[in-house]
Design an enzyme around this catalytic site. Structure first.
Site, PDB file in Angstrom:
ATOM      1  N   CYS A   1       0.823  -1.215   0.000  1.00 44.62           N
ATOM      2  CA  CYS A   1       0.000   0.000   0.000  1.00 44.62           C
ATOM      3  C   CYS A   1       0.860   1.269   0.000  1.00 44.62           C
ATOM      4  O   CYS A   1       1.482   1.562  -1.014  1.00 44.62           O
ATOM      5  CB  CYS A   1      -1.023  -0.046   1.120  1.00 44.62           C
ATOM      6  SG  CYS A   1      -2.403   1.035   0.741  1.00 44.62           S
TER       7      CYS A   1
ATOM      8  N   HIS B   1      -3.151  -4.998   1.680  1.00 46.61           N
ATOM      9  CA  HIS B   1      -2.467  -5.222   2.968  1.00 46.61           C
ATOM     10  C   HIS B   1      -2.460  -6.705   3.344  1.00 46.61           C
ATOM     11  O   HIS B   1      -3.378  -7.146   4.039  1.00 46.61           O
ATOM     12  CB  HIS B   1      -3.205  -4.471   4.082  1.00 46.61           C
ATOM     13  CG  HIS B   1      -3.017  -2.992   4.057  1.00 46.61           C
ATOM     14  ND1 HIS B   1      -2.051  -2.351   4.792  1.00 46.61           N
ATOM     15  CD2 HIS B   1      -3.669  -2.028   3.381  1.00 46.61           C
ATOM     16  CE1 HIS B   1      -2.119  -1.046   4.585  1.00 46.61           C
ATOM     17  NE2 HIS B   1      -3.094  -0.823   3.725  1.00 46.61           N
TER      18      HIS B   1
ATOM     19  N   GLU C   1      -0.747  -8.140   5.506  1.00 50.89           N
ATOM     20  CA  GLU C   1      -0.510  -8.289   6.950  1.00 50.89           C
ATOM     21  C   GLU C   1      -1.805  -8.197   7.744  1.00 50.89           C
ATOM     22  O   GLU C   1      -1.816  -8.445   8.949  1.00 50.89           O
ATOM     23  CB  GLU C   1       0.503  -7.232   7.431  1.00 50.89           C
ATOM     24  CG  GLU C   1       0.000  -5.800   7.502  1.00 50.89           C
ATOM     25  CD  GLU C   1      -0.176  -5.104   6.154  1.00 50.89           C
ATOM     26  OE1 GLU C   1      -0.031  -5.766   5.108  1.00 50.89           O
ATOM     27  OE2 GLU C   1      -0.490  -3.899   6.164  1.00 50.89           O
TER      28      GLU C   1
END
Ligand code: GLN
Length: 187
Positions: A75, A168, A170
């Site tokens: 991002c 994202h 994560e």
């Protein structure tokens, strides 16, 4: 193997949790010296303008530009990896590290309320892609491959040992396959 996570601003802690969950040693990168001791670097999501400004102030900017081992930007991190960055008014910004030959537009899907989750596919497996005030990759240079697309536009690209993703990984446990792929680039 040790992966460094740029920890200036943004969701670096979530990247640490993701790497911990697959047993990969990692350190937070805050100083230029930290770049010496790592085999790969993650540039997290957050606010690209803030990360860039503080990287300059803290003396990390040039070191990241020259870092030759694998890099993954997610991002805001993907924005910072671009050769050219445009803001929502199509004005050029002077923030990026210029690590991948691509043009990226910030906040291209709209405001926070336009953030979304969708199913993406990578190497035959599907996972959740979380897009938060996501950028759009507008143009790719010749040496850049597209690894994942969403609605016909690239959302994960690769040039040499560098990958940039506009989502994202994560933030969704099933997207750990992206961190695993990054680790495979280092091995
Ligand atoms: N909109 C942010 C930027 O332009 C990126 C958002 C994110 O990293 N989730 O830097």
């Amino acid at each position: 193997m040790i992966i460094g996570i740029l920890s200036i601003q943004g969701d670096f802690i979530e990247h640490k949790k993701a790497l911990d969950s697959i047993g990969v040693d990692n350190i937070f990168v805050k100083y230029a010296e930290d770049l010496q001791n790592i085999d790969g670097l993650i540039i997290p999501g957050g606010e690209s303008t803030t990360i860039s400004r503080l990287a300059k102030k803290w003396g990390l900017f040039e070191g990241i530009k020259k870092f030759s081992r694998p890099i993954m930007g997610t991002c805001a991190g993907a924005i910072l990896m671009a050769r050219e960055v445009l803001n929502e008014f199509d004005e050029k910004e002077d923030t990026p590290f210029g690590l991948i030959d691509m043009v990226v537009k910030r906040n291209a899907f709209g405001r926070q309320i336009e953030s979304f989750e969708t199913t993406l596919n990578f190497n035959g497996k599907s996972f959740t892609g979380v897009f938060i005030r996501a950028p759009r990759i507008l143009k790719l240079g010749e040496g850049v491959e597209t690894l994942i697309t969403y609605e016909n536009s690239p959302v994960m690209v690769k040039q040499g040992n560098r990958i940039a993703l506009t989502f994202h990984p994560e933030l969704s446990p099933d997207a750990i396959l992206i961190h695993e792929y990054f680790v495979s680039l280092i091995k």
